[in-house]
Design a protein around this motif. Sequence first.
Motif, mmCIF file in Angstrom:
data_model
loop_
_atom_site.group_PDB
_atom_site.id
_atom_site.type_symbol
_atom_site.label_atom_id
_atom_site.label_comp_id
_atom_site.label_asym_id
_atom_site.label_seq_id
_atom_site.Cartn_x
_atom_site.Cartn_y
_atom_site.Cartn_z
ATOM 1 N N LEU A 26 0.824 -1.282 0.076
ATOM 2 C CA LEU A 26 -0.002 -0.001 -0.099
ATOM 3 C C LEU A 26 0.841 1.306 -0.125
ATOM 4 C CD1 LEU A 26 -3.064 -0.501 2.461
ATOM 5 C CD2 LEU A 26 -3.097 0.246 0.089
ATOM 6 N N VAL A 27 2.018 1.252 0.787
ATOM 7 C CA VAL A 27 2.864 2.437 0.996
ATOM 8 C C VAL A 27 3.281 3.189 -0.203
ATOM 9 C CG1 VAL A 27 4.858 3.428 1.975
ATOM 10 C CG2 VAL A 27 3.490 1.762 3.232
ATOM 11 N N PRO A 28 3.922 2.243 -1.483
ATOM 12 C CA PRO A 28 4.459 3.049 -2.691
ATOM 13 C C PRO A 28 2.806 3.652 -3.343
ATOM 14 C CG PRO A 28 5.336 1.052 -2.208
ATOM 15 C CD PRO A 28 4.205 0.856 -1.258
ATOM 16 N N ALA A 92 7.974 -1.431 -8.634
ATOM 17 C CA ALA A 92 6.934 -2.304 -9.528
ATOM 18 C C ALA A 92 5.431 -1.842 -9.272
ATOM 19 C CB ALA A 92 7.064 -3.890 -9.174
ATOM 20 N N VAL A 93 5.399 -1.395 -8.064
ATOM 21 C CA VAL A 93 3.833 -0.780 -7.596
ATOM 22 C C VAL A 93 3.608 0.422 -8.170
ATOM 23 C CG1 VAL A 93 2.382 0.165 -5.660
ATOM 24 C CG2 VAL A 93 3.853 -2.197 -5.549
ATOM 25 N N HIS A 281 -5.905 -3.754 -0.849
ATOM 26 C CA HIS A 281 -6.197 -3.176 -2.307
ATOM 27 C C HIS A 281 -7.570 -2.837 -2.670
ATOM 28 C CE1 HIS A 281 -5.812 -2.357 -6.644
ATOM 29 N NE2 HIS A 281 -6.610 -3.128 -7.043
ATOM 30 N N PHE A 282 -8.185 -3.827 -2.244
ATOM 31 C CA PHE A 282 -9.990 -3.618 -2.506
ATOM 32 C C PHE A 282 -10.438 -2.550 -1.401
ATOM 33 C CE2 PHE A 282 -9.727 -8.064 -4.092
ATOM 34 C CZ PHE A 282 -9.468 -7.631 -5.631
ATOM 35 N N LEU A 283 -9.860 -2.562 -0.351
ATOM 36 C CA LEU A 283 -10.253 -1.625 0.848
ATOM 37 C C LEU A 283 -9.799 -0.127 0.255
ATOM 38 C CD1 LEU A 283 -9.515 -3.604 4.147
ATOM 39 C CD2 LEU A 283 -11.702 -2.894 3.078
#
Length: 321
Positions: A26-28, A92-93, A281-283
């Motif tokens: 989540l951070v990047p 990559a993110v 990701h969905f949240l």
Amino acid sequence: MNSRSTLISGLGFALAACALWGAIFLVPAMLPEFSPLQITFGRFVLYGVVALCVFLPRATRLLPRLQAADIRHLVWLALTGNVVYFALVATAVQWIGMAVTSLIVGLVPVTVPLLGRNTHGALPLRRMLAPMALILAGIVLVNAHALTTGPAGSQGRYLLGVLMALLAMLCWSRYALDNTRYLAQSRFNGTEWSTLWGLVVGLISALLWALLWLVSPEASAVGSPDIPAQRWQLFWLLNLAVAILSSWLGNWMWNAASQRLPITFVGQLLVFETLFALAYHFLYEQRLPQLAELAPMLLILAGVVWSLRRFQAAGRAAASV
């Protein structure tokens, strides 16, 4: 502690570690204006500070037991399992998206058992093929969906992002095997090892960040005027959170799991890092998974449960001999 309770506690530690590690994706995504190296060094310098606070009251007990071989392994694990791995993940993110990155890294549950199939406690490869096929099918299907609905971008940059995710997967596979093998004969428990590890990764990150500043000051700038102060506050708060929870506590929980479970099964449990990352990701996107995303996740879970049953059956058979 009997074998069943050891297995259950090891499973609990592994799931908790994966839940904490899944948050790192989540951070990047939440800090797109920061470079992957800034995020990586910020996280691990803070991890080093947290580890130092834990280390100081224990220094007189830990330092006399620390040998040159321990330091070499700590440096190697800090690079493969932390600095290089997370720099690749963060890149990559930001280049191909959180979902695709987490799913490519999610191949680790397949690569670790293959790489560690000759270690003690491993099932014969033929006994793992069927459950691993379910896991691989689930990962491929979710990955196919993510690739067809993923973010648009230049083809070259996208392919490089995929390459970064694949290299991160290889780093994580190597780390999972080497860390478990070393812990099996180490003189340190999970808490001590995680603390020493944090000191090493913090020192390496601080040195690399200083080197980056000498080579490219703009790339390593802390407090760049182009980024609002509020975003820098969020940068440090997020990195402090992952330093404490994902790095120190997550590594400690994974070490505890590694000391309780067979190496090949520990590797397969890393699939839950992917599942937790997808859930976050969905949240973050405030939506439910689509059927095309949910069905492959069930395949992955079925493969892990099947693997667990096979390890339990093998343990009962060995105990009866």
